[in-house]
Design an enzyme around this catalytic site. Structure first.
Site, PDB file in Angstrom:
ATOM      1  N   LYS A  83       2.982  11.471 -11.072  1.00 44.24           N
ATOM      2  CA  LYS A  83       2.030  10.648 -11.826  1.00 44.24           C
ATOM      3  C   LYS A  83       2.674   9.298 -12.099  1.00 44.24           C
ATOM      4  O   LYS A  83       3.792   9.237 -12.630  1.00 44.24           O
ATOM      5  CB  LYS A  83       1.681  11.313 -13.152  1.00 44.24           C
ATOM      6  CG  LYS A  83       0.606  12.374 -13.044  1.00 44.24           C
ATOM      7  CD  LYS A  83       0.173  12.786 -14.439  1.00 44.24           C
ATOM      8  CE  LYS A  83      -0.895  13.848 -14.375  1.00 44.24           C
ATOM      9  NZ  LYS A  83      -1.259  14.309 -15.724  1.00 44.24           N
TER      10      LYS A  83
ATOM     11  N   LYS B  77       7.695  22.766 -14.691  1.00 47.00           N
ATOM     12  CA  LYS B  77       6.884  21.636 -14.223  1.00 47.00           C
ATOM     13  C   LYS B  77       6.746  21.663 -12.707  1.00 47.00           C
ATOM     14  O   LYS B  77       5.675  21.401 -12.164  1.00 47.00           O
ATOM     15  CB  LYS B  77       7.504  20.318 -14.698  1.00 47.00           C
ATOM     16  CG  LYS B  77       6.742  19.129 -14.194  1.00 47.00           C
ATOM     17  CD  LYS B  77       6.229  18.208 -15.238  1.00 47.00           C
ATOM     18  CE  LYS B  77       5.130  17.300 -14.660  1.00 47.00           C
ATOM     19  NZ  LYS B  77       5.028  16.021 -15.295  1.00 47.00           N
TER      20      LYS B  77
ATOM     21  N   HIS C  74       6.276   8.406 -27.378  1.00 45.63           N
ATOM     22  CA  HIS C  74       5.308   9.312 -26.751  1.00 45.63           C
ATOM     23  C   HIS C  74       5.521  10.768 -27.190  1.00 45.63           C
ATOM     24  O   HIS C  74       4.576  11.467 -27.558  1.00 45.63           O
ATOM     25  CB  HIS C  74       5.395   9.175 -25.230  1.00 45.63           C
ATOM     26  CG  HIS C  74       4.531  10.144 -24.495  1.00 45.63           C
ATOM     27  ND1 HIS C  74       3.164  10.169 -24.621  1.00 45.63           N
ATOM     28  CD2 HIS C  74       4.849  11.176 -23.660  1.00 45.63           C
ATOM     29  CE1 HIS C  74       2.667  11.151 -23.887  1.00 45.63           C
ATOM     30  NE2 HIS C  74       3.672  11.774 -23.291  1.00 45.63           N
TER      31      HIS C  74
ATOM     32  N   GLU D  34       8.630  17.600 -25.861  1.00 44.48           N
ATOM     33  CA  GLU D  34       8.040  17.962 -24.556  1.00 44.48           C
ATOM     34  C   GLU D  34       8.600  19.308 -24.085  1.00 44.48           C
ATOM     35  O   GLU D  34       7.937  20.043 -23.364  1.00 44.48           O
ATOM     36  CB  GLU D  34       8.324  16.877 -23.496  1.00 44.48           C
ATOM     37  CG  GLU D  34       7.514  15.610 -23.648  1.00 44.48           C
ATOM     38  CD  GLU D  34       6.077  15.696 -23.091  1.00 44.48           C
ATOM     39  OE1 GLU D  34       5.688  16.739 -22.531  1.00 44.48           O
ATOM     40  OE2 GLU D  34       5.359  14.697 -23.252  1.00 44.48           O
TER      41      GLU D  34
ATOM     42  N   HIS E 239      -2.291  10.955 -27.170  1.00 40.10           N
ATOM     43  CA  HIS E 239      -2.642   9.667 -26.541  1.00 40.10           C
ATOM     44  C   HIS E 239      -3.557   8.861 -27.458  1.00 40.10           C
ATOM     45  O   HIS E 239      -3.444   7.631 -27.555  1.00 40.10           O
ATOM     46  CB  HIS E 239      -3.344   9.903 -25.204  1.00 40.10           C
ATOM     47  CG  HIS E 239      -2.400  10.315 -24.104  1.00 40.10           C
ATOM     48  ND1 HIS E 239      -2.830  10.694 -22.862  1.00 40.10           N
ATOM     49  CD2 HIS E 239      -1.047  10.404 -24.069  1.00 40.10           C
ATOM     50  CE1 HIS E 239      -1.793  10.991 -22.097  1.00 40.10           C
ATOM     51  NE2 HIS E 239      -0.697  10.830 -22.810  1.00 40.10           N
TER      52      HIS E 239
ATOM     53  N   GLU F 151      -4.225  17.795 -10.698  1.00 38.63           N
ATOM     54  CA  GLU F 151      -4.729  18.120 -12.028  1.00 38.63           C
ATOM     55  C   GLU F 151      -6.189  18.576 -12.003  1.00 38.63           C
ATOM     56  O   GLU F 151      -6.974  18.259 -12.897  1.00 38.63           O
ATOM     57  CB  GLU F 151      -4.594  16.895 -12.952  1.00 38.63           C
ATOM     58  CG  GLU F 151      -4.422  17.289 -14.405  1.00 38.63           C
ATOM     59  CD  GLU F 151      -4.057  16.101 -15.279  1.00 38.63           C
ATOM     60  OE1 GLU F 151      -3.364  16.340 -16.261  1.00 38.63           O
ATOM     61  OE2 GLU F 151      -4.441  14.968 -14.987  1.00 38.63           O
TER      62      GLU F 151
ATOM     63  N   HIS G 176      -1.384  16.247 -25.704  1.00 42.28           N
ATOM     64  CA  HIS G 176      -1.499  14.881 -25.180  1.00 42.28           C
ATOM     65  C   HIS G 176      -2.858  14.249 -25.484  1.00 42.28           C
ATOM     66  O   HIS G 176      -2.945  13.040 -25.658  1.00 42.28           O
ATOM     67  CB  HIS G 176      -1.243  14.858 -23.671  1.00 42.28           C
ATOM     68  CG  HIS G 176       0.208  15.021 -23.321  1.00 42.28           C
ATOM     69  ND1 HIS G 176       0.937  16.128 -23.681  1.00 42.28           N
ATOM     70  CD2 HIS G 176       1.068  14.211 -22.651  1.00 42.28           C
ATOM     71  CE1 HIS G 176       2.179  15.981 -23.243  1.00 42.28           C
ATOM     72  NE2 HIS G 176       2.286  14.840 -22.616  1.00 42.28           N
TER      73      HIS G 176
ATOM     74  N   ARG H 151      -2.669  22.220 -13.669  1.00 38.56           N
ATOM     75  CA  ARG H 151      -1.811  21.131 -14.173  1.00 38.56           C
ATOM     76  C   ARG H 151      -2.279  20.600 -15.527  1.00 38.56           C
ATOM     77  O   ARG H 151      -1.496  20.031 -16.280  1.00 38.56           O
ATOM     78  CB  ARG H 151      -1.734  19.989 -13.144  1.00 38.56           C
ATOM     79  CG  ARG H 151      -0.742  18.917 -13.566  1.00 38.56           C
ATOM     80  CD  ARG H 151      -0.356  17.982 -12.451  1.00 38.56           C
ATOM     81  NE  ARG H 151       0.597  16.995 -12.926  1.00 38.56           N
ATOM     82  CZ  ARG H 151       1.254  16.145 -12.161  1.00 38.56           C
ATOM     83  NH1 ARG H 151       1.071  16.163 -10.862  1.00 38.56           N
ATOM     84  NH2 ARG H 151       2.097  15.279 -12.686  1.00 38.56           N
TER      85      ARG H 151
ATOM     86  N   ASN I 224      -0.898  19.034 -20.485  1.00 35.74           N
ATOM     87  CA  ASN I 224      -1.404  18.054 -21.456  1.00 35.74           C
ATOM     88  C   ASN I 224      -1.543  18.624 -22.864  1.00 35.74           C
ATOM     89  O   ASN I 224      -2.187  18.005 -23.711  1.00 35.74           O
ATOM     90  CB  ASN I 224      -2.739  17.506 -20.965  1.00 35.74           C
ATOM     91  CG  ASN I 224      -2.553  16.654 -19.723  1.00 35.74           C
ATOM     92  OD1 ASN I 224      -1.717  15.761 -19.706  1.00 35.74           O
ATOM     93  ND2 ASN I 224      -3.285  16.965 -18.680  1.00 35.74           N
TER      94      ASN I 224
ATOM     95  N   ARG J 202       0.812  -1.239   0.000  1.00 28.75           N
ATOM     96  CA  ARG J 202       0.000   0.000   0.000  1.00 28.75           C
ATOM     97  C   ARG J 202       0.834   1.274   0.000  1.00 28.75           C
ATOM     98  O   ARG J 202       0.357   2.351   0.361  1.00 28.75           O
ATOM     99  CB  ARG J 202      -0.983   0.020   1.166  1.00 28.75           C
ATOM    100  CG  ARG J 202      -1.970  -1.115   1.121  1.00 28.75           C
ATOM    101  CD  ARG J 202      -3.258  -0.776   1.859  1.00 28.75           C
ATOM    102  NE  ARG J 202      -4.178  -1.896   1.767  1.00 28.75           N
ATOM    103  CZ  ARG J 202      -4.233  -2.894   2.631  1.00 28.75           C
ATOM    104  NH1 ARG J 202      -3.441  -2.909   3.687  1.00 28.75           N
ATOM    105  NH2 ARG J 202      -5.086  -3.875   2.465  1.00 28.75           N
TER     106      ARG J 202
HETATM  107  N1  GLY Z   1       2.661  14.667 -18.011  1.00 26.04           N
HETATM  108  C1  GLY Z   1       1.710  15.594 -17.559  1.00 26.04           C
HETATM  109  C2  GLY Z   1       1.704  15.787 -16.081  1.00 26.04           C
HETATM  110  O1  GLY Z   1       2.618  15.391 -15.396  1.00 26.04           O
HETATM  111  O2  GLY Z   1       0.763  16.321 -15.558  1.00 26.04           O
END
Ligand code: GLY
Length: 363
Positions: free
Chosen positions: A139, A223, A261, A181, A248, A233, A244, A237, A241, A117
């Site tokens: 993430k 970041k 990616h 990126e 994606h 997010e 993305h 945040r 994206n 956990r």
């Molecule tokens: N890769 C996008 C983020 O970390 O929110």
């Protein structure tokens, strides 16, 4: 030493950008830490194990290998690694070190989040993309067949150790995938970084150390600021994206094997730029500038045979879709984006068609 603090409700940790910083790995273990489990890939380990092994020499540790590749970013390999950890004596004092590219950072982080956990993780990214994005912000997760990163957890690391020197050994294509990126960071919130990418393209592509350190540092600073303002997010945040949502969908539609990616994000940024232009949010000159910069760091693999309707259908599976409404991150100018769900599906389809027709970007 450039060090950027990430401060979230669950943790406060440094993202360190410094040549040679992997040698200080053991100094970031918590007091009383038990056995360390380094999660990595075979090729990364062959190239870069030296400083990690040196640093952990006085501490019990074990190296665990992931199979590598986006198609293997699934739950099953993590269950196997958790079994190896148990057999190796891992308990709640153990620490995972996620040592590799974005896939390893996401999977190693998720393993740490799940094992008993939750045990701590240190992120040690070895690709440009992982250094400027995946390793910072907590993430973690894996893919489902239906979509990217659809199972996962927020699990902030103890520290992120970014050694820009390791990008010297990256294959050209992987390096450029990471640069997309960084272009994204410029567009969403750092106009001087974007200017630098435009003006210093040759130095960037030649991996000239001063410019590499600067573009990594600028991206990590951005970041760290964004994640510190919005860990989960819920708001800000989401700007990370950009490209993305479309990207994606492209990765899922092509079975995760055709595009890296960052390449999918490059394509997605072109779609987002076109959509912003068509929606009246972005001036033509700015759109042209963004397109030109993205193209100048190409090419990406061919987009032939991919259907616009199939990509559009996948947008609704994105995590940012709420009650069927797709949320798009769209550029308004270099250094500024907006998030909107107020986009007609026909306009999004048109932008996808435009980006799929992107001969200039592809090889
Ligand atoms: N890769 C996008 C983020 O970390 O929110």
């Amino acid at each position: 030493m450039p060090e950027f603090l990430v401060t979230t409700p669950t943790n406060r940790y440094p993202a360190i950008v410094e040549r040679g910083c992997l040698r200080s790995l053991a100094a970031h273990l918590p007091k009383g830490a038990g056995k360390v489990f380094v999660v990595t890939e075979w090729d990364v380990w062959q190239l870069h194990q030296g400083p990690v092994m040196d640093s952990l020499a006085g501490h019990p540790h074990q190296v665990l290998f992931l199979p590598g590749g986006e198609p293997n970013k699934r739950l099953a390999p993590l269950e196997a690694l958790a079994g190896q950890m148990l057999a190796g004596g891992a308990d709640r004092t153990s620490v995972v070190v996620a040592f590799g590219g974005g896939i390893v950072n996401d999977m190693g982080g998720f393993l740490a989040a799940m094992y008993m956990r939750g045990i701590p993780v240190i992120q040690a990214p070895t690709t440009l993309l992982a250094q400027v994005d995946a390793s910072v912000g907590g993430k973690t997760g894996v893919n489902l067949a239906g979509g990217k990163n659809l199972i996962g957890a927020f699990h902030q690391p103890l520290a992120v150790l970014i050694d820009p020197a390791v990008v010297d050994t990256l294959p050209e294509r992987e390096y450029r995938a990471g640069l997309y990126e960084i272009i994204k960071c410029g567009i969403i919130g750092d106009a001087p970084l974007f200017d630098l990418l435009e003006s210093s393209r040759n130095d960037v592509l030649a991996r000239q150390s001063e410019v590499v350190d600067r573009i990594i540092g600028d991206s990590v600073r951005l970041k760290a600021e964004v994640v510190s303002a919005d860990e989960r997010e819920g708001g800000l945040r989401r700007v990370l994206n950009l490209g993305h949502t479309f990207g994606h969908a492209l990765e899922a539609e092509t079975g995760y094997g055709r595009f890296l990616h960052g390449e999918a994000v490059a394509w997605g940024m072109r779609a987002a730029t076109r959509l912003a232009l068509d929606a009246g949010l972005l001036a033509a000159a700015e759109a042209k500038r963004m397109d030109a910069c993205i193209e100048s760091y190409g090419p990406i693999p061919s987009l032939a045979g991919i259907g616009a309707e199939a990509i559009a259908a996948r947008l609704s599976l994105d995590k940012k879709t709420r009650q069927g409404r797709v949320h798009f991150v769209l550029p308004e100018a270099v250094g500024r984006v907006r998030i909107t769900a107020d986009i007609a599906p026909a306009l999004a389809l048109e932008a996808i068609r435009f980006a799929l027709d992107g001969a200039a970007l592809t090889q």
